[in-house]
Design an enzyme around this catalytic site. Structure first.
Site, PDB file in Angstrom:
ATOM      1  N   ILE A  79       3.982  15.745  -7.380  1.00  0.00           N
ATOM      2  CA  ILE A  79       5.356  16.129  -7.082  1.00  0.00           C
ATOM      3  C   ILE A  79       5.589  16.204  -5.579  1.00  0.00           C
ATOM      4  O   ILE A  79       6.624  15.770  -5.071  1.00  0.00           O
ATOM      5  CB  ILE A  79       5.671  17.491  -7.727  1.00  0.00           C
ATOM      6  N   GLU A  80       4.629  16.763  -4.868  1.00  0.00           N
ATOM      7  CA  GLU A  80       4.808  16.995  -3.440  1.00  0.00           C
ATOM      8  C   GLU A  80       4.792  15.719  -2.608  1.00  0.00           C
ATOM      9  O   GLU A  80       5.567  15.570  -1.670  1.00  0.00           O
ATOM     10  CB  GLU A  80       3.717  17.944  -2.919  1.00  0.00           C
ATOM     11  N   SER A  81       3.888  14.803  -2.911  1.00  0.00           N
ATOM     12  CA  SER A  81       3.688  13.642  -2.034  1.00  0.00           C
ATOM     13  C   SER A  81       3.421  12.343  -2.778  1.00  0.00           C
ATOM     14  O   SER A  81       3.114  11.335  -2.158  1.00  0.00           O
ATOM     15  CB  SER A  81       2.498  13.912  -1.102  1.00  0.00           C
ATOM     16  N   GLY A 121       8.498  15.780  -3.243  1.00  0.00           N
ATOM     17  CA  GLY A 121       9.028  17.081  -2.864  1.00  0.00           C
ATOM     18  C   GLY A 121       8.344  17.572  -1.613  1.00  0.00           C
ATOM     19  O   GLY A 121       7.457  16.914  -1.074  1.00  0.00           O
ATOM     20  N   TYR A 167      11.966  22.101 -10.174  1.00  0.00           N
ATOM     21  CA  TYR A 167      10.573  21.976  -9.750  1.00  0.00           C
ATOM     22  C   TYR A 167       9.597  22.137 -10.915  1.00  0.00           C
ATOM     23  O   TYR A 167       8.704  21.309 -11.122  1.00  0.00           O
ATOM     24  CB  TYR A 167      10.268  23.021  -8.663  1.00  0.00           C
TER      25      TYR A 167
END
Length: 405
Positions: free
Chosen positions: A146-148, A51, A251
């Protein structure tokens, strides 16, 4: 501004924004960021945990700081980092079909999940400790999954970078340096400080971790407007009652599924990697430049071990004027400290004062370096002219390689 008055001010701002409908939403960069995540639904269980964070680029906020780095306690008996993280879970649980869909996606992609978990080893203890130090929920330490996917070199189509995926403008608003030498959006310590600062700001705005997380993903202005719309309809501003983009709607279910996996890995048929609950890295302060390739050679340590702890460096050279802290694996810190004592730059960095009639080409030829190297070291663009009296730093090596060289 004092911390208490800052928090009160944020809360008042949130109330005013909700009541008046102030437009404080994210700019065009966020629209680009949303395209990078393929939302997961009941018909499509393909996992997409990557994300992007693109907080409001219009946010005018200066956080207090700088923050002191965490003190490393080598005397503390090591336990298990995952057990410690479980103890700090405090975000209200979510039990919805969307969470079940995300759980099934994790079950179908065990290899990817295992790779993510292994990749987190150098970073997860530090981030969890930073959350604990601030009294923040330990679930937040899972957000980089989640982000990377815990890849500090991850880059989005909207130019978001690092574990926490900051876009350039938001990085600057949270004092993350971005220049020829360093990009602190990729720096573990600096980007974690910035991400937790931002999450603290969002929680102070809403008083609710679910709304704070939605704002982290979608932008605080967009969430404030969604909350206002729900309240005007007589609804509580819960996840089910807010009109959200599909990616933002999923999310928190993504985070909940990961939380459930950490809580009960056996239910997913997984065994969490054994990471001791102790520091992975030590910090070395430097007042002089150092070539990390040479340090790795002198210490007999693989360059990759140093590289993965210092991803914020744009070159394999630490320039003390821009970044004076080197992170190194604890197990090799003594060797690397010893190698630093032996280290002597082959050519000390030189300075040159530009004289009338000088050109960059002539200066570069005089010192046997490239024009690009001088431009890079001094932050000179192709169109920026040198002037008499200007002080230039001359590279200490003929060519400055990249990490990949």
């Amino acid at each position: 501004m004092k911390p208490d008055s800052f928090k009160n001010g944020i809360k008042q701002f949130a109330k005013v924004a909700i009541l008046t409908g102030i437009a404080v939403g994210p700019g065009p960069t966020w629209a680009n960021a949303q395209q990078a995540d393929i939302a997961l639904n009941a018909e499509n269980e393909e996992v997409q945990l990557f994300g992007l964070v693109a907080p409001n680029p219009g946010l005018e906020l200066k956080m207090s700081g700088p923050y002191d780095l965490i003190t490393l306690d080598f005397a503390e008996e090591a336990g298990d980092v995952w057990a410690d993280i479980r103890k700090g879970f405090s975000v209200p649980d979510l039990e919805t079909q969307a969470v079940q869909v995300r759980e099934r996606a994790l079950l179908k992609n065990k290899r990817m999940v295992n790779n993510m978990l292994q990749r987190s080893e150098p970073y997860i203890y530090f981030i969890a400790q930073e959350c604990a130090k601030r009294g923040m929920p330990s679930e937040l330490a899972l957000l980089p999954f989640i982000e990377s996917q815990f890849n500090p070199h991850a880059r989005s189509p909207s130019a978001a970078e690092g574990l926490w995926q900051f876009i350039p403008s938001t990085g600057r608003q949270f004092d993350l340096k971005q220049n020829k030498w360093v990009d602190e959006r990729r720096d573990l310590v600096a980007s974690t400080r910035a991400a937790l600062d931002y999450l603290t700001y969002l929680y102070d705005m809403h008083g609710d971790w679910h709304l704070a997380l939605l704002s982290y993903n979608w932008g605080e202005g967009s969430v404030l407007r969604a909350v206002k719309k729900a309240q005007e309809a007589g609804l509580e501003p819960t996840l089910d009652n807010l009109e959200l983009p599909l990616e933002t709607k999923h999310y928190i279910p993504k985070l909940q599924a990961l939380k459930n996996l950490i809580q009960s890995p056996e239910r997913f048929g997984l065994t969490l990697p054994k990471f001791p609950n102790k520091p992975y890295f030590a910090e070395i302060k430097r007042s002089a430049d150092v070539d990390l390739r040479e340090i790795a050679r002198l210490a007999g340590v693989e360059l990759e071990l140093i590289r993965k702890l210092n991803p914020g460096l744009n070159q394999p050279v630490l320039y003390a004027a821009h970044s004076n802290t080197l992170l190194v694996p604890v197990e090799y810190s003594a060797k690397i400290q010893a190698s630093l004592k032996q280290y002597k730059p082959s050519n000390p960095q030189r300075n040159y004062t530009v004289k009338k009639g000088d050109t960059l080409g002539e200066i570069a030829q005089r010192f046997d370096v490239s024009v690009k190297a001088i431009q890079r070291l001094n932050g000179l663009g192709k169109k920026k002219l040198i002037k008499p009296g200007m002080n230039l730093s001359i590279p200490n090596t003929p060519k400055l390689g990249s990490w990949e060289s």
